[in-house]
Design a protein around this motif. Sequence first.
Motif, short mmCIF file in Angstrom:
data_model
loop_
_atom_site.label_atom_id
_atom_site.label_comp_id
_atom_site.label_asym_id
_atom_site.label_seq_id
_atom_site.Cartn_x
_atom_site.Cartn_y
_atom_site.Cartn_z
N LYS A 175 58.94 38.52 45.92
CA LYS A 175 57.74 38.79 45.39
C LYS A 175 56.49 37.85 45.81
O LYS A 175 55.42 38.30 46.31
CB LYS A 175 57.54 39.43 44.25
CG LYS A 175 56.08 40.19 43.82
CD LYS A 175 56.24 40.68 42.39
CE LYS A 175 55.10 41.68 42.06
NZ LYS A 175 55.13 42.35 40.82
N CYS A 227 55.88 40.62 37.00
CA CYS A 227 54.32 41.03 36.80
C CYS A 227 53.62 39.78 37.17
O CYS A 227 53.66 38.90 36.28
CB CYS A 227 54.19 41.45 35.28
SG CYS A 227 52.44 42.09 35.04
N PHE A 248 47.36 40.30 44.62
CA PHE A 248 48.08 41.21 43.89
C PHE A 248 46.98 41.88 42.79
O PHE A 248 47.26 42.57 41.66
CB PHE A 248 48.93 40.44 42.97
CG PHE A 248 50.12 39.85 43.49
CD1 PHE A 248 51.10 40.55 44.21
CD2 PHE A 248 49.92 38.45 43.87
CE1 PHE A 248 52.19 39.87 44.99
CE2 PHE A 248 50.89 37.81 44.61
CZ PHE A 248 51.78 38.54 44.59
N HIS A 300 46.16 44.97 43.07
CA HIS A 300 46.40 46.24 42.54
C HIS A 300 47.17 46.14 41.38
O HIS A 300 47.22 47.34 40.68
CB HIS A 300 47.17 46.95 43.84
CG HIS A 300 48.59 45.98 44.08
ND1 HIS A 300 48.55 44.90 44.77
CD2 HIS A 300 49.75 46.21 43.93
CE1 HIS A 300 49.45 44.28 44.89
NE2 HIS A 300 50.55 45.14 44.36
N GLU A 301 47.86 45.14 40.82
CA GLU A 301 48.57 45.11 39.72
C GLU A 301 47.72 45.01 38.42
O GLU A 301 47.83 45.79 37.45
CB GLU A 301 49.62 43.94 39.73
CG GLU A 301 50.61 43.97 40.53
CD GLU A 301 51.95 43.15 40.30
OE1 GLU A 301 52.01 42.98 39.04
OE2 GLU A 301 52.68 42.98 41.23
N HIS A 304 47.49 48.19 35.65
CA HIS A 304 47.30 48.02 34.44
C HIS A 304 46.03 48.47 33.55
O HIS A 304 46.33 49.15 32.49
CB HIS A 304 47.47 46.28 33.99
CG HIS A 304 48.50 45.70 34.05
ND1 HIS A 304 49.39 45.59 35.32
CD2 HIS A 304 49.47 45.17 32.91
CE1 HIS A 304 50.41 44.87 34.95
NE2 HIS A 304 50.60 44.70 33.86
N CYS A 341 52.45 49.36 34.05
CA CYS A 341 52.84 47.60 34.32
C CYS A 341 53.87 48.11 35.61
O CYS A 341 55.03 48.36 35.21
CB CYS A 341 53.47 46.63 33.38
SG CYS A 341 54.13 45.14 34.23
N PRO A 342 53.58 47.79 36.83
CA PRO A 342 54.38 48.27 38.16
C PRO A 342 55.42 47.56 38.05
O PRO A 342 56.85 48.03 38.44
CB PRO A 342 53.36 47.68 39.18
CG PRO A 342 51.96 47.78 38.80
CD PRO A 342 52.01 47.26 37.34
N ALA A 343 55.96 46.33 37.46
CA ALA A 343 56.87 45.65 37.44
C ALA A 343 57.80 46.06 36.19
O ALA A 343 58.88 45.56 36.11
CB ALA A 343 56.83 44.02 37.47
#
Length: 600
Positions: free
Chosen positions: A394, A440, A520, A522-523, A527, A533-535
């Motif tokens: 990642k 994350c 990142f 988009h993360e 949130h 939380c995508p992760a």
Amino acid sequence: MEQSIYRSHILVCGGTGCVSSGCKQAQDALKEELAKHDLTSEIKIVETGCHGFCEKGPIMIMYPEGVFYCELTPEDMPELVEEHILKGRTVERLLYTEPNTKKNIPSYEEIDFYKKQQRLVLGNCGHMDPESIEEYIANGGYEAIGKALTEMKPEEVIEEVKEAGLRGRGGGGFPTGLKWQFAAAAKSDKKYVICNADEGDPGAFMDRSLLEGDPHRIIEGMMIGAYATGADEGYVYVRAEYPLAIARLQKALDDAREYGLLGENIFGTDFNFDLHIKAGAGAFVCGEETALMNSIEGKRGMPRPRPPFPAEKGLWGKPSNINNVESYANVPNIIRDGAEAYKAIGTEGSKGTKVFALTGKINNTGLAEVPMGITMKEIIYDIGGGISDGNKFKAVQIGGPSGGCLPEELLDLPVDYDSLIEVGAMMGSGGLVVMDDSTCMVDVARFFLNFTQSESCGKCTPCREGTKRMLEILNRITSGEGKDGDIEMLERLAENIKSTSLCGLGQTAPNPVLSTLKYFRHEYEAHIYDEICPAGACEDMLKGYVIDEDACIGCTACARVCPVDAIEGNVKEAHVIDLDKCISCGACVSKCKFDAISQA
């Protein structure tokens, strides 16, 4: 007098990493076993510094065969002596196993972790007794200072370092020769050279390993720096959490004095020089050179305004030159072999090699020295062995709290000072943390900012208050309480802190936030706006998991690992998760082979 000819040498890694995993106990058991077979006079055990492959410790290398044994225990020693030493048979189960092919590799040189390394600074580490000045001299030690004192003028030494293109290995990459030139030009009856060994980045242990594995190299580099700048006294500032490094450095200093390599009229010249150790209390801010000098003077470790710079007014108000451990460790090679040989390695603007501490979600963690210009992909996949547990790459954090997080699309980036700055990161001291898709990135930024905020000395308002405000916003976002405008506020705070903080700690503290926002973003948005939380790493945001009925084949693997029996369903039928029972532990997600489970 100790016997000097043996039929075999066993090099036992005695670095801190291997000590913590039991190398002393394994070494004692080996000695006992050799004594049982009356082999003590035939086999010599040499305790070395760090071999670099720390996660595989304890490590032993059998010479002359060069067989590399790892993850040893005292219980392995009888078999090792019986099979390898007495019968000449390799003990297959104790060899290194390549994580991808599962092949056992006996030869040290054939292990992927070492193949692409170019160990110049670490050349002696793991290959000689760091407590033996005789072994250091036998390996070319103190030749460089002898050459400098007897064949070169101070200004010629500086020109050689400038021509080599050596840049500071502690962070910003300032040209070392130019730094020496400033100190040499200062007029004073007293000058100092200082070695910054206050290694505070999380996960970094390059300086510690050099001090433990090759302390005389650091002494020699500082002696050359002192001669070039006109200094007659020096300090090694090393954190007290490094007791083995301090002990080996102290012995090296004592031995160098006994051999006449420290003190007065060194090599029969009028050059006088001596060195002292100053143990620091572990404050991260003392890695900043002016705070470090305050600490040596017995004051609180807080930065001083600059100018005046240390080259003009440094330790106790006298001109001082400060470099870090790895910078000084490069100098003997440059003077002994010449600038041309040194600058043949690396890129146009970044010469030589760089030592990195590889950590995180990677198969081969440890210490690696690579030529400047190598790609990030080569470090992570060829040396590091790729991502652990078969997960997907990642990001990689380079440069510690002062650095930045780089995404997959930048894996082909050449690792040098200028390339990293261009993409919003920096070399730093050499920490390199690999992250997989379970990480994350908002939480990573929060982790590093929490570190720098707690380590702020508090002297200047931008760092003291600004990092605290940023941390508060990140804590809210990772707790599911982010709000519209938080991202923009983080960016404004970051830019203000960078431009107005007193020292490098504050000026670089926002870097992890800015780099994760750059690559990142988009993360952060997920949130704040989607409340997920995508992760799946921020526990306060987890609302349980659901199973996709179309993807689930009813294998029951998830149900078998659920610690609270929240998953129900028959074999070969779609399962269901009871959200009232689900504790969001993620055990089911890691077990499912069909990507049928996701956050609710």
